[in-house]
Design a protein around this motif. Structure first.
Motif, PDB file in Angstrom:
ATOM      1  N   GLY A  94       0.622  -1.088  -0.045  1.00  0.00           N
ATOM      2  CA  GLY A  94      -0.237  -0.021  -0.071  1.00  0.00           C
ATOM      3  C   GLY A  94       0.780   1.096  -0.087  1.00  0.00           C
ATOM      4  N   THR A  95       2.066   1.187  -0.295  1.00  0.00           N
ATOM      5  CA  THR A  95       3.021   2.231  -0.216  1.00  0.00           C
ATOM      6  C   THR A  95       3.517   2.683  -1.764  1.00  0.00           C
ATOM      7  OG1 THR A  95       5.018   0.889   0.006  1.00  0.00           O
ATOM      8  CG2 THR A  95       4.045   1.938   1.982  1.00  0.00           C
ATOM      9  N   TYR A  96       2.844   1.869  -2.772  1.00  0.00           N
ATOM     10  CA  TYR A  96       3.310   2.413  -4.113  1.00  0.00           C
ATOM     11  C   TYR A  96       2.664   3.628  -4.447  1.00  0.00           C
ATOM     12  CZ  TYR A  96       3.678   2.338  -9.064  1.00  0.00           C
ATOM     13  OH  TYR A  96       3.983   2.702 -10.402  1.00  0.00           O
ATOM     14  N   GLY A  97       3.741   4.582  -5.115  1.00  0.00           N
ATOM     15  CA  GLY A  97       3.022   5.964  -5.479  1.00  0.00           C
ATOM     16  C   GLY A  97       3.256   6.967  -4.331  1.00  0.00           C
ATOM     17  N   PHE A  98       4.042   6.799  -3.440  1.00  0.00           N
ATOM     18  CA  PHE A  98       4.170   7.523  -2.219  1.00  0.00           C
ATOM     19  C   PHE A  98       5.709   7.472  -2.169  1.00  0.00           C
ATOM     20  CE2 PHE A  98      -0.160   6.280  -1.215  1.00  0.00           C
ATOM     21  CZ  PHE A  98      -0.853   7.491  -1.039  1.00  0.00           C
ATOM     22  N   CYS A  99       6.166   8.941  -1.928  1.00  0.00           N
ATOM     23  CA  CYS A  99       7.707   8.930  -1.698  1.00  0.00           C
ATOM     24  C   CYS A  99       8.187   8.439  -0.455  1.00  0.00           C
ATOM     25  CB  CYS A  99       7.914  10.503  -1.591  1.00  0.00           C
ATOM     26  SG  CYS A  99       9.866  11.050  -1.489  1.00  0.00           S
ATOM     27  N   GLU A 100       9.306   7.665  -0.745  1.00  0.00           N
ATOM     28  CA  GLU A 100      10.261   7.126   0.386  1.00  0.00           C
ATOM     29  C   GLU A 100      10.614   7.898   1.279  1.00  0.00           C
ATOM     30  OE1 GLU A 100      11.346   2.492  -0.988  1.00  0.00           O
ATOM     31  OE2 GLU A 100      12.695   4.312  -1.277  1.00  0.00           O
ATOM     32  N   GLY A 101      10.890   9.236   0.781  1.00  0.00           N
ATOM     33  CA  GLY A 101      11.382  10.264   1.683  1.00  0.00           C
ATOM     34  C   GLY A 101      10.629  11.194   2.370  1.00  0.00           C
ATOM     35  N   CYS A 102       9.754  11.323   1.801  1.00  0.00           N
ATOM     36  CA  CYS A 102       8.588  12.538   2.403  1.00  0.00           C
ATOM     37  C   CYS A 102       7.178  11.825   2.739  1.00  0.00           C
ATOM     38  CB  CYS A 102       8.685  13.924   1.590  1.00  0.00           C
ATOM     39  SG  CYS A 102       7.868  13.728  -0.022  1.00  0.00           S
ATOM     40  N   SER A 103       6.929  10.814   1.981  1.00  0.00           N
ATOM     41  CA  SER A 103       5.428  10.487   1.982  1.00  0.00           C
ATOM     42  C   SER A 103       4.726  11.001   1.433  1.00  0.00           C
ATOM     43  CB  SER A 103       5.060  10.085   3.256  1.00  0.00           C
ATOM     44  OG  SER A 103       6.021   9.320   4.258  1.00  0.00           O
ATOM     45  N   ALA A 104       4.888  11.986   0.450  1.00  0.00           N
ATOM     46  CA  ALA A 104       3.926  12.699  -0.205  1.00  0.00           C
ATOM     47  C   ALA A 104       3.755  11.805  -1.706  1.00  0.00           C
ATOM     48  CB  ALA A 104       4.695  14.032  -0.711  1.00  0.00           C
ATOM     49  N   PRO A 105       2.646  11.929  -2.331  1.00  0.00           N
ATOM     50  CA  PRO A 105       2.238  11.331  -3.463  1.00  0.00           C
ATOM     51  C   PRO A 105       3.201  11.584  -4.460  1.00  0.00           C
ATOM     52  CG  PRO A 105       0.255  12.356  -2.639  1.00  0.00           C
ATOM     53  CD  PRO A 105       1.465  12.845  -1.648  1.00  0.00           C
ATOM     54  N   ILE A 106       3.643  10.600  -5.304  1.00  0.00           N
ATOM     55  CA  ILE A 106       4.544  10.702  -6.327  1.00  0.00           C
ATOM     56  C   ILE A 106       3.480  11.394  -7.564  1.00  0.00           C
ATOM     57  CG2 ILE A 106       6.215   9.874  -8.251  1.00  0.00           C
ATOM     58  CD1 ILE A 106       6.901   7.877  -5.811  1.00  0.00           C
ATOM     59  N   PRO A 107       3.884  12.226  -8.253  1.00  0.00           N
ATOM     60  CA  PRO A 107       2.796  12.570  -9.216  1.00  0.00           C
ATOM     61  C   PRO A 107       2.576  11.382 -10.381  1.00  0.00           C
ATOM     62  CG  PRO A 107       4.692  14.256  -9.117  1.00  0.00           C
ATOM     63  CD  PRO A 107       4.883  13.181  -8.046  1.00  0.00           C
ATOM     64  N   VAL A 108       1.231  11.450 -10.830  1.00  0.00           N
ATOM     65  CA  VAL A 108       0.931  10.200 -11.850  1.00  0.00           C
ATOM     66  C   VAL A 108       1.876  10.513 -12.981  1.00  0.00           C
ATOM     67  CG1 VAL A 108      -0.755   9.345 -13.134  1.00  0.00           C
ATOM     68  CG2 VAL A 108      -1.391  10.204 -10.878  1.00  0.00           C
ATOM     69  N   GLU A 109       1.963  11.412 -13.317  1.00  0.00           N
ATOM     70  CA  GLU A 109       2.873  11.556 -14.653  1.00  0.00           C
ATOM     71  C   GLU A 109       4.304  10.993 -14.538  1.00  0.00           C
ATOM     72  OE1 GLU A 109      -0.166  14.707 -14.214  1.00  0.00           O
ATOM     73  OE2 GLU A 109       1.435  14.409 -12.914  1.00  0.00           O
ATOM     74  N   ARG A 110       5.017  11.197 -13.359  1.00  0.00           N
ATOM     75  CA  ARG A 110       6.201  10.398 -12.984  1.00  0.00           C
ATOM     76  C   ARG A 110       6.137   9.198 -13.045  1.00  0.00           C
ATOM     77  NH1 ARG A 110      11.204  10.889 -11.391  1.00  0.00           N
ATOM     78  NH2 ARG A 110      12.098   9.985  -9.558  1.00  0.00           N
ATOM     79  N   LEU A 111       5.127   8.633 -12.559  1.00  0.00           N
ATOM     80  CA  LEU A 111       4.861   7.111 -12.282  1.00  0.00           C
ATOM     81  C   LEU A 111       4.515   6.470 -13.763  1.00  0.00           C
ATOM     82  CD1 LEU A 111       2.749   6.722  -8.882  1.00  0.00           C
ATOM     83  CD2 LEU A 111       5.300   5.823  -9.309  1.00  0.00           C
ATOM     84  N   GLU A 112       3.833   7.291 -14.772  1.00  0.00           N
ATOM     85  CA  GLU A 112       3.508   6.959 -15.829  1.00  0.00           C
ATOM     86  C   GLU A 112       5.070   6.612 -16.805  1.00  0.00           C
ATOM     87  OE1 GLU A 112       0.958   9.624 -17.666  1.00  0.00           O
ATOM     88  OE2 GLU A 112      -0.751   8.433 -16.645  1.00  0.00           O
ATOM     89  N   ILE A 113       5.836   7.590 -16.451  1.00  0.00           N
ATOM     90  CA  ILE A 113       7.188   7.545 -17.048  1.00  0.00           C
ATOM     91  C   ILE A 113       8.288   6.683 -16.430  1.00  0.00           C
ATOM     92  CG2 ILE A 113       9.471   8.868 -17.723  1.00  0.00           C
ATOM     93  CD1 ILE A 113       7.431  11.437 -18.178  1.00  0.00           C
TER      94      ILE A 113
END
Length: 132
Positions: A94-113
């Motif tokens: 359940g941690t996919y898509g969240f930054c390991e450093g700051c726990s903020a959501p990783i932008p969908v555009e970044r995850l698509e790339i």
């Protein structure tokens, strides 16, 4: 496990399943690529062992460079495959898509790339600056 995913991330089960399928497909592509690279590396070694008569320093250097390049390719593929394996584990946790450093959501555009991304752009840039 997946119930937690959908509640914590706001992702639907269908979205989670689609992400998992995409990650799994890329992992399998990398596995096939690795197997092909291993076969090519073995062929290169067999040719090298059987074809050393009359080699001068340039020939030996070329063969060493080719062997080093093949080994580097194998390591790179294994590293990338491990990143996707880790991403699938993060999805299960359940941690996919969240930054390991700051726990903020990783932008969908970044995850698509870069589907195996574990850091937001800000944290990734900070790590790169510290490493330089």
């Amino acid at each position: 496990m997946l119930v937690h995913d959908t509640v914590a991330t706001g992702r639907s089960q269908a979205d989670t399943d689609q992400i998992r399928a995409s990650l799994r497909a890329r992992y399998e592509e990398l596995s096939a690529e690795y197997e092909q690279a291993v076969l090519q590396s073995q062929v290169l070694r067999l040719v090298e062992v059987g074809d050393t008569a009359g080699d001068d320093q340039a020939d030996s250097g070329t063969k060493t460079a080719e062997r080093d390049t093949a080994q580097s390719l194998l390591r790179t593929i294994l590293d990338r495959r491990a990143q996707f394996e880790r991403a699938m584990g993060r999805l299960d946790e359940g941690t996919y898509g969240f930054c390991e450093g700051c726990s903020a959501p990783i932008p969908v555009e970044r995850l698509e790339i870069f589907p195996s991304a574990t850091a937001c752009v800000t944290c990734k840039q900070s790590r790169e600056r510290r490493a330089a």
